[in-house]
Design a protein around this motif. Structure first.
Motif, short mmCIF file in Angstrom:
data_model
loop_
_atom_site.label_atom_id
_atom_site.label_comp_id
_atom_site.label_asym_id
_atom_site.label_seq_id
_atom_site.Cartn_x
_atom_site.Cartn_y
_atom_site.Cartn_z
N SER A 54 0.84 -1.19 0.00
CA SER A 54 0.00 0.00 0.00
C SER A 54 0.87 1.24 0.00
O SER A 54 1.98 1.23 0.55
CB SER A 54 -0.91 0.02 1.23
N THR A 55 0.38 2.30 -0.62
CA THR A 55 1.03 3.60 -0.54
C THR A 55 0.48 4.37 0.65
O THR A 55 -0.51 3.97 1.27
CB THR A 55 0.79 4.41 -1.82
N ALA A 56 1.11 5.49 0.97
CA ALA A 56 0.61 6.40 2.00
C ALA A 56 0.35 7.76 1.37
O ALA A 56 1.02 8.14 0.40
CB ALA A 56 1.61 6.53 3.15
N GLY A 57 -0.62 8.48 1.90
CA GLY A 57 -0.93 9.82 1.42
C GLY A 57 -0.77 10.83 2.54
O GLY A 57 -1.15 10.56 3.69
N LEU A 58 -0.23 12.00 2.22
CA LEU A 58 0.01 13.04 3.22
C LEU A 58 -0.36 14.40 2.64
O LEU A 58 0.07 14.73 1.53
CB LEU A 58 1.48 13.03 3.65
N THR A 59 -1.17 15.15 3.37
CA THR A 59 -1.49 16.53 3.00
C THR A 59 -1.09 17.45 4.15
O THR A 59 -1.43 17.18 5.31
CB THR A 59 -2.99 16.70 2.72
N VAL A 60 -0.36 18.51 3.83
CA VAL A 60 0.08 19.47 4.85
C VAL A 60 -0.11 20.89 4.32
O VAL A 60 -0.23 21.10 3.11
CB VAL A 60 1.57 19.26 5.22
N HIS A 61 -0.12 21.85 5.22
CA HIS A 61 -0.05 23.26 4.83
C HIS A 61 0.87 23.97 5.81
O HIS A 61 1.17 23.46 6.90
CB HIS A 61 -1.43 23.91 4.79
N SER A 62 1.35 25.14 5.43
CA SER A 62 2.30 25.88 6.25
C SER A 62 1.83 27.31 6.49
O SER A 62 0.93 27.81 5.80
CB SER A 62 3.68 25.89 5.59
N SER A 63 2.44 27.95 7.46
CA SER A 63 2.08 29.33 7.79
C SER A 63 2.61 30.33 6.77
O SER A 63 2.14 31.47 6.70
CB SER A 63 2.62 29.69 9.18
N ARG A 64 3.60 29.91 5.98
CA ARG A 64 4.13 30.74 4.90
C ARG A 64 4.70 29.82 3.84
O ARG A 64 4.98 28.65 4.09
CB ARG A 64 5.24 31.67 5.41
N CYS A 65 4.86 30.31 2.65
CA CYS A 65 5.42 29.49 1.58
C CYS A 65 6.92 29.28 1.79
O CYS A 65 7.66 30.23 2.09
CB CYS A 65 5.19 30.15 0.21
N PHE A 66 7.35 28.04 1.63
CA PHE A 66 8.77 27.72 1.67
C PHE A 66 8.97 26.38 0.98
O PHE A 66 8.01 25.67 0.64
CB PHE A 66 9.29 27.66 3.13
N THR A 67 10.22 26.01 0.74
CA THR A 67 10.54 24.74 0.09
C THR A 67 11.16 23.79 1.10
O THR A 67 12.22 24.09 1.68
CB THR A 67 11.50 24.93 -1.09
N ALA A 68 10.50 22.67 1.34
CA ALA A 68 11.02 21.64 2.24
C ALA A 68 11.96 20.74 1.45
O ALA A 68 11.66 20.34 0.32
CB ALA A 68 9.89 20.82 2.84
N ALA A 69 13.10 20.40 2.05
CA ALA A 69 14.05 19.51 1.37
C ALA A 69 13.46 18.13 1.18
O ALA A 69 13.72 17.46 0.17
CB ALA A 69 15.35 19.43 2.17
N THR A 70 12.65 17.67 2.15
CA THR A 70 12.04 16.34 2.09
C THR A 70 10.68 16.38 2.77
O THR A 70 10.50 17.08 3.77
CB THR A 70 12.93 15.29 2.81
N LEU A 71 9.75 15.63 2.23
CA LEU A 71 8.43 15.46 2.84
C LEU A 71 8.05 14.00 2.68
O LEU A 71 8.09 13.46 1.57
CB LEU A 71 7.40 16.36 2.16
N GLY A 72 7.71 13.34 3.79
CA GLY A 72 7.42 11.91 3.70
C GLY A 72 6.57 11.41 4.84
O GLY A 72 6.10 12.18 5.69
N VAL A 73 6.37 10.10 4.86
CA VAL A 73 5.55 9.44 5.87
C VAL A 73 6.39 8.41 6.60
O VAL A 73 6.96 7.50 5.98
CB VAL A 73 4.31 8.77 5.24
N GLY A 74 6.48 8.57 7.92
CA GLY A 74 7.26 7.66 8.75
C GLY A 74 6.37 6.66 9.45
O GLY A 74 5.20 6.90 9.72
N VAL A 75 6.97 5.50 9.74
CA VAL A 75 6.29 4.45 10.50
C VAL A 75 7.29 3.91 11.52
O VAL A 75 8.46 3.69 11.18
CB VAL A 75 5.80 3.30 9.59
N ARG A 76 6.83 3.69 12.74
CA ARG A 76 7.69 3.15 13.78
C ARG A 76 6.96 2.00 14.46
O ARG A 76 5.79 2.12 14.81
CB ARG A 76 8.05 4.24 14.79
#
Length: 394
Positions: A54-76
């Motif tokens: 299965s894949t994972a889906g993630l939706t986020v928003h930020s307080s201001r526009c910027f570029t994240a080096a990485t965005l992902g889904v973790g599992v522990r």
């Protein structure tokens, strides 16, 4: 399959864990980064079925526009091991209007996990978002027979999806699901290998092996390798054990893996002292890549070795590697890096590779240690090792 490292050598070995950076301590952020707030709006899935990718889906928003080096889904998992979804997005523009990503697919064993989104800022600091519980339920049984597509391992052996291979855009090119008797001579050879100095035995490599194809049997979608004391005496005076081996070398098909292929096997690790199972390659006295070697006296350790361009890792994970446990092990034979996967997660990249024109025969076998580096058998009881399948993607 070379003589393995001693148990003491593993104590200093560095073990790579996929996704560990996502849970690393967060470094100090710059004032501008500290002022940026990232909110997790949606995270899926909340439930999975064991053995189903299965894949994972993630939706986020930020307080201001910027570029994240990485965005992902973790599992522990409950033991704290990181089992992140592969395919994190790089250089993601996050704004107040939000952004969504879909990861690569993976499978997980049944159990309860902590799932969370994470992002990395331009300074290299990692930030974990809100967590939730990911519940993975056991697959429903469907009769337990090979003809119904379910092996005695409790998972469907007829399915041929590999998350690592799919992520790399590869498709199945060769396999044995062990749903029918071994195809001796046509697909496999079991009584000789050029990797053995005497063809059917090899005492110089600390092995008690004496190859006998009758020591590999198939039932309920599983191949079982069995070793037991034999009447043969090795050149060093030790009593041999007849044992099972499967190799494509010398078969009519003569199948070889090559640069760019991905091989995967699901195996049940043995528990008896002296057991030494492995999946590896060999050709013309060289070409050896060990997808894994295992010794029960190193109960939580897999030896991962590139003998073509020297590199090695001792992968330890008590929750995934243990005597009597089923584990899925994959290897990508890259020209510039060989990559190893355990249960769908990349655990080691050697950054040396096999070169552009490498090829070799497959070997899956159960050796018996003579006791020089790892325990020899402590009784005369038969020793067994099992495999659910072997698959090659290209």
């Amino acid at each position: 399959m070379r003589i393995p490292a001693t148990a003491s050598a593993r104590l200093g070995a560095a073990v790579g864990m996929a996704g560990a950076a996502a849970l690393a301590a967060v470094s100090l952020a710059t004032p501008a980064q500290a002022a940026t707030r990232v909110t997790q709006d949606r995270l899926t899935p909340t439930s999975l079925t064991a053995g189903t990718a299965s894949t994972a889906g993630l939706t986020v928003h930020s307080s201001r526009c910027f570029t994240a080096a990485t965005l992902g889904v973790g599992v522990r998992d409950a033991a704290g091991n990181n089992l992140d979804f592969p395919g994190s997005a790089s250089d993601v523009r996050i704004c107040p209007g939000g952004v969504s990503i879909t990861t690569g697919s993976r499978t997980l064993p049944a159990g309860s996990y902590t799932e969370f989104g994470f992002w990395q800022d331009s300074a290299g600091a990692w930030h974990n978002l809100a967590s939730q519980t990911l519940t993975v339920t056991a697959a429903a049984a469907s009769g337990g027979t090979a003809s119904s597509g379910t092996s005695s391992t409790g998972t469907t052996s007829s399915g041929t999806t590999s998350t690592a291979a799919a992520a790399a855009g590869k498709s199945l090119t060769w396999s044995d699901e062990f749903s029918s008797p071994i195809s001796w001579g046509s697909r496999w050879v079991g009584d000789t290998s050029s990797s053995y100095a005497y063809g059917d035995h090899n005492p110089g490599d600390n092995k008690l092996d004496w190859l006998d194809q009758n020591d590999v049997s198939v039932a309920d979608g599983v191949a079982t390798f069995t070793a037991q004391p034999s009447s043969h005496t090795l050149e060093n005076g030790k009593q041999a054990w007849t044992t099972g081996l499967l190799t494509t070398e010398g078969s009519k098909e003569g199948f070889q893996v090559r640069t760019g292929d991905y091989v995967e096997a699901r195996v049940k690790l043995p528990s008896a002292a002296g057991a030494w199972p492995a999946l590896w390659t060999w050709k013309d006295g060289n070409g050896e890549i060990d997808s894994f070697e295992y010794h029960p006296d190193n109960a939580d350790l897999l030896e991962l070795t590139n003998h073509v361009n020297a590199a090695q890792d001792y992968y330890t994970n008590a929750s995934a590697v243990a005597p009597g446990s089923w584990v899925t092990i994959g290897t990508y034979y890259g020209a510039n890096s060989v990559d190893w996967y355990v249960n769908g997660t990349k655990v080691y990249s050697d950054d040396t590779g096999v070169g552009a024109n490498w090829s070799a025969y497959l070997i899956l076998n159960l050796s018996i240690s003579a006791g020089q580096y790892h325990s020899a058998p402590t009784s005369t009881s038969p020793i067994s090792f099992s495999a659910d399948y072997v698959r090659v993607y290209r």
